[in-house]
Scaffold this motif. Structure first.
Motif, PDB file in Angstrom:
ATOM      1  N   GLU A 188       0.847  -1.200   0.000  1.00  0.00           N
ATOM      2  CA  GLU A 188       0.000   0.000   0.000  1.00  0.00           C
ATOM      3  C   GLU A 188       0.877   1.242   0.000  1.00  0.00           C
ATOM      4  O   GLU A 188       1.856   1.326   0.742  1.00  0.00           O
ATOM      5  CB  GLU A 188      -0.895   0.009   1.235  1.00  0.00           C
ATOM      6  CG  GLU A 188      -1.897   1.148   1.256  1.00  0.00           C
ATOM      7  CD  GLU A 188      -2.819   1.085   2.455  1.00  0.00           C
ATOM      8  OE1 GLU A 188      -3.983   1.496   2.326  1.00  0.00           O
ATOM      9  OE2 GLU A 188      -2.373   0.610   3.524  1.00  0.00           O
ATOM     10  N   LYS A 189       0.515   2.211  -0.825  1.00  0.00           N
ATOM     11  CA  LYS A 189       1.258   3.463  -0.886  1.00  0.00           C
ATOM     12  C   LYS A 189       0.688   4.456   0.126  1.00  0.00           C
ATOM     13  O   LYS A 189      -0.508   4.732   0.129  1.00  0.00           O
ATOM     14  CB  LYS A 189       1.211   4.054  -2.293  1.00  0.00           C
ATOM     15  CG  LYS A 189       1.964   3.219  -3.320  1.00  0.00           C
ATOM     16  CD  LYS A 189       1.924   3.849  -4.695  1.00  0.00           C
ATOM     17  CE  LYS A 189       2.686   3.005  -5.704  1.00  0.00           C
ATOM     18  NZ  LYS A 189       2.637   3.592  -7.074  1.00  0.00           N
ATOM     19  N   MET A 203      -2.970  17.072  -4.352  1.00  0.00           N
ATOM     20  CA  MET A 203      -2.772  15.838  -5.101  1.00  0.00           C
ATOM     21  C   MET A 203      -3.852  15.714  -6.168  1.00  0.00           C
ATOM     22  O   MET A 203      -5.007  16.070  -5.942  1.00  0.00           O
ATOM     23  CB  MET A 203      -2.840  14.630  -4.161  1.00  0.00           C
ATOM     24  CG  MET A 203      -2.614  13.303  -4.865  1.00  0.00           C
ATOM     25  SD  MET A 203      -2.539  11.885  -3.725  1.00  0.00           S
ATOM     26  CE  MET A 203      -4.254  11.774  -3.229  1.00  0.00           C
ATOM     27  N   CYS A 204      -3.452  15.236  -7.329  1.00  0.00           N
ATOM     28  CA  CYS A 204      -4.418  14.972  -8.396  1.00  0.00           C
ATOM     29  C   CYS A 204      -4.821  13.504  -8.316  1.00  0.00           C
ATOM     30  O   CYS A 204      -3.976  12.614  -8.424  1.00  0.00           O
ATOM     31  CB  CYS A 204      -3.802  15.284  -9.754  1.00  0.00           C
ATOM     32  SG  CYS A 204      -4.915  14.973 -11.144  1.00  0.00           S
ATOM     33  N   ARG A 205      -6.100  13.245  -8.109  1.00  0.00           N
ATOM     34  CA  ARG A 205      -6.609  11.875  -8.033  1.00  0.00           C
ATOM     35  C   ARG A 205      -7.802  11.750  -8.980  1.00  0.00           C
ATOM     36  O   ARG A 205      -8.784  12.487  -8.842  1.00  0.00           O
ATOM     37  CB  ARG A 205      -7.014  11.513  -6.609  1.00  0.00           C
ATOM     38  CG  ARG A 205      -7.760  10.199  -6.475  1.00  0.00           C
ATOM     39  CD  ARG A 205      -7.898   9.775  -5.026  1.00  0.00           C
ATOM     40  NE  ARG A 205      -6.646   9.214  -4.504  1.00  0.00           N
ATOM     41  CZ  ARG A 205      -6.465   8.878  -3.230  1.00  0.00           C
ATOM     42  NH1 ARG A 205      -7.434   9.083  -2.346  1.00  0.00           N
ATOM     43  NH2 ARG A 205      -5.323   8.365  -2.847  1.00  0.00           N
ATOM     44  N   ASP A 206      -7.682  10.859  -9.941  1.00  0.00           N
ATOM     45  CA  ASP A 206      -8.738  10.659 -10.941  1.00  0.00           C
ATOM     46  C   ASP A 206      -9.085  11.965 -11.650  1.00  0.00           C
ATOM     47  O   ASP A 206     -10.254  12.253 -11.944  1.00  0.00           O
ATOM     48  CB  ASP A 206      -9.995  10.078 -10.286  1.00  0.00           C
ATOM     49  CG  ASP A 206      -9.741   8.704  -9.682  1.00  0.00           C
ATOM     50  OD1 ASP A 206      -8.919   7.961 -10.242  1.00  0.00           O
ATOM     51  OD2 ASP A 206     -10.361   8.392  -8.647  1.00  0.00           O
ATOM     52  N   GLN A 208      -8.981  14.948 -10.502  1.00  0.00           N
ATOM     53  CA  GLN A 208      -9.549  15.971  -9.638  1.00  0.00           C
ATOM     54  C   GLN A 208      -8.542  16.386  -8.559  1.00  0.00           C
ATOM     55  O   GLN A 208      -7.814  15.549  -8.032  1.00  0.00           O
ATOM     56  CB  GLN A 208     -10.828  15.466  -8.960  1.00  0.00           C
ATOM     57  CG  GLN A 208     -11.937  15.112  -9.936  1.00  0.00           C
ATOM     58  CD  GLN A 208     -12.401  16.314 -10.741  1.00  0.00           C
ATOM     59  OE1 GLN A 208     -12.544  17.423 -10.208  1.00  0.00           O
ATOM     60  NE2 GLN A 208     -12.634  16.102 -12.029  1.00  0.00           N
ATOM     61  N   LEU A 210      -7.124  17.328  -4.946  1.00  0.00           N
ATOM     62  CA  LEU A 210      -7.437  16.971  -3.570  1.00  0.00           C
ATOM     63  C   LEU A 210      -6.432  17.676  -2.662  1.00  0.00           C
ATOM     64  O   LEU A 210      -5.242  17.377  -2.695  1.00  0.00           O
ATOM     65  CB  LEU A 210      -7.360  15.454  -3.371  1.00  0.00           C
ATOM     66  CG  LEU A 210      -7.573  14.929  -1.946  1.00  0.00           C
ATOM     67  CD1 LEU A 210      -8.986  15.240  -1.469  1.00  0.00           C
ATOM     68  CD2 LEU A 210      -7.297  13.431  -1.884  1.00  0.00           C
ATOM     69  N   LEU A 212      -4.369  18.372   0.523  1.00  0.00           N
ATOM     70  CA  LEU A 212      -3.893  17.491   1.590  1.00  0.00           C
ATOM     71  C   LEU A 212      -3.468  18.246   2.835  1.00  0.00           C
ATOM     72  O   LEU A 212      -3.230  17.619   3.871  1.00  0.00           O
ATOM     73  CB  LEU A 212      -2.704  16.655   1.094  1.00  0.00           C
ATOM     74  CG  LEU A 212      -2.944  15.790  -0.140  1.00  0.00           C
ATOM     75  CD1 LEU A 212      -1.697  14.964  -0.445  1.00  0.00           C
ATOM     76  CD2 LEU A 212      -4.154  14.885   0.039  1.00  0.00           C
ATOM     77  N   THR A 267      -2.577  10.009   3.600  1.00  0.00           N
ATOM     78  CA  THR A 267      -3.381   9.695   2.427  1.00  0.00           C
ATOM     79  C   THR A 267      -2.893   8.365   1.847  1.00  0.00           C
ATOM     80  O   THR A 267      -1.686   8.124   1.778  1.00  0.00           O
ATOM     81  CB  THR A 267      -3.250  10.793   1.360  1.00  0.00           C
ATOM     82  OG1 THR A 267      -3.524  12.067   1.948  1.00  0.00           O
ATOM     83  CG2 THR A 267      -4.215  10.554   0.213  1.00  0.00           C
ATOM     84  N   THR A 268      -3.815   7.529   1.468  1.00  0.00           N
ATOM     85  CA  THR A 268      -3.445   6.248   0.849  1.00  0.00           C
ATOM     86  C   THR A 268      -3.854   6.223  -0.612  1.00  0.00           C
ATOM     87  O   THR A 268      -4.657   7.041  -1.050  1.00  0.00           O
ATOM     88  CB  THR A 268      -4.120   5.083   1.597  1.00  0.00           C
ATOM     89  OG1 THR A 268      -5.555   5.256   1.552  1.00  0.00           O
ATOM     90  CG2 THR A 268      -3.666   5.006   3.019  1.00  0.00           C
TER      91      THR A 268
END
Length: 268
Positions: A188-189, A203-206, A208, A210, A212, A267-268
């Motif tokens: 797991e990261k 952070m860019c997730r999908d 979008q 986010l 932090l 964050t994971t």
């Protein structure tokens, strides 16, 4: 300063090589292949890596703990006469191939504080992590990861660095701080983000964004209350009408109100 740091790094390496050669010549017990392998291990040891203080350049390829990296910086010459920001990028943080570290430091009032933080904060964080999580560097197997110990270690490192800035006389200059420790554990990261001040990690997730980190600004009610409880005030979005940041490392003339305590996020 960067050239001086690199010369110091080379000096340490040459000293290690000379010590190694002298030792192997004195006992004559190793084959050429074994000696070469041992020398490679020495030059890549954690202890030698920890002597390096300059991580402002993009690490050497191929990267081991991340896919790619890039950065851009701008002095904002319309409002600044000199560059007062800094950063840090470390592949294989602490000698671990599944670990990397990044920091961004937004300085003000001069470069003394930001230069010190840029060169030393990551070392303090690593020292504190090794105290709290010694099994990570001992080769022991462990199947649980206590994030509270990581927060404790990083907070202690921020405080230690802040105390050192006080000893250096950083009374009227300081820097806001954001740091990221990225680690892969049990498949797991994990991303540990910390900050003191109004610099921000996104952070860019999908596709979008986010956020932090939590901005520490003079207009935040929580910060205003904390400052007033200590006998200070906020006027014109400045602490005591002077400083436009409420958390930083350095700024020890106002440390009673401008603290170096970081917030943390996992964050994971």
């Amino acid at each position: 300063a960067e050239r001086v740091a690199r010369r110091q790094d080379r000096t340490v390496i040459y000293q290690k090589i000379n010590e190694y050669i002298a030792q192997r010549l004195s006992n004559g017990t190793s084959s050429t292949a074994t000696a070469s392998s041992e020398l490679d291990a020495l030059l890549n040891s954690n202890n030698l890596a920890d002597n390096k203080t300059d991580y402002t350049s993009i690490p050497s390829r191929p990267f081991k703990s991340f896919k790619d990296i890039g950065f851009v910086e701008d002095m904002n010459s319309r409002h600044r006469r000199s560059m007062e920001d800094g950063h840090c990028m470390i592949d294989c943080f602490g000698g671990l191939e599944n670990s990397c570290f990044f920091g961004v430091y937004d300085g003000h009032g001069g470069r003394q504080a930001v230069d010190y933080v840029q060169s030393h904060l990551h070392s303090r964080i690593l020292e504190e992590l090794r105290k709290e999580l010694p099994w990570m560097w001992s080769g022991q197997q462990k199947f649980s990861f206590d994030s509270t110990l990581v927060k404790k270690a990083i907070t202690a490192a921020y405080y230690r660095t802040d105390d050192e800035l006080n000893e250096l006389g950083c009374q009227q200059n300081g820097t806001t701080v954001i740091t990221c420790w990225v680690l892969e554990f049990n498949g797991e990261k994990l991303l540990f983000s910390s900050n003191a001040g109004d610099a921000r990690i996104v952070m860019c997730r999908d596709g979008q964004p986010l956020r932090l980190t939590k901005d520490h600004k003079p207009g935040e009610e929580e910060e205003i209350k904390r400052i007033k409880d200590k006998g200070g005030f906020v006027a014109y979005n400045r602490v005591n009408g002077i400083l436009a940041v409420v958390r930083s490392l350095g700024d020890h003339a106002m440390k009673e109100w401008v603290i170096g305590t970081p917030d943390h996020n996992l964050t994971t």
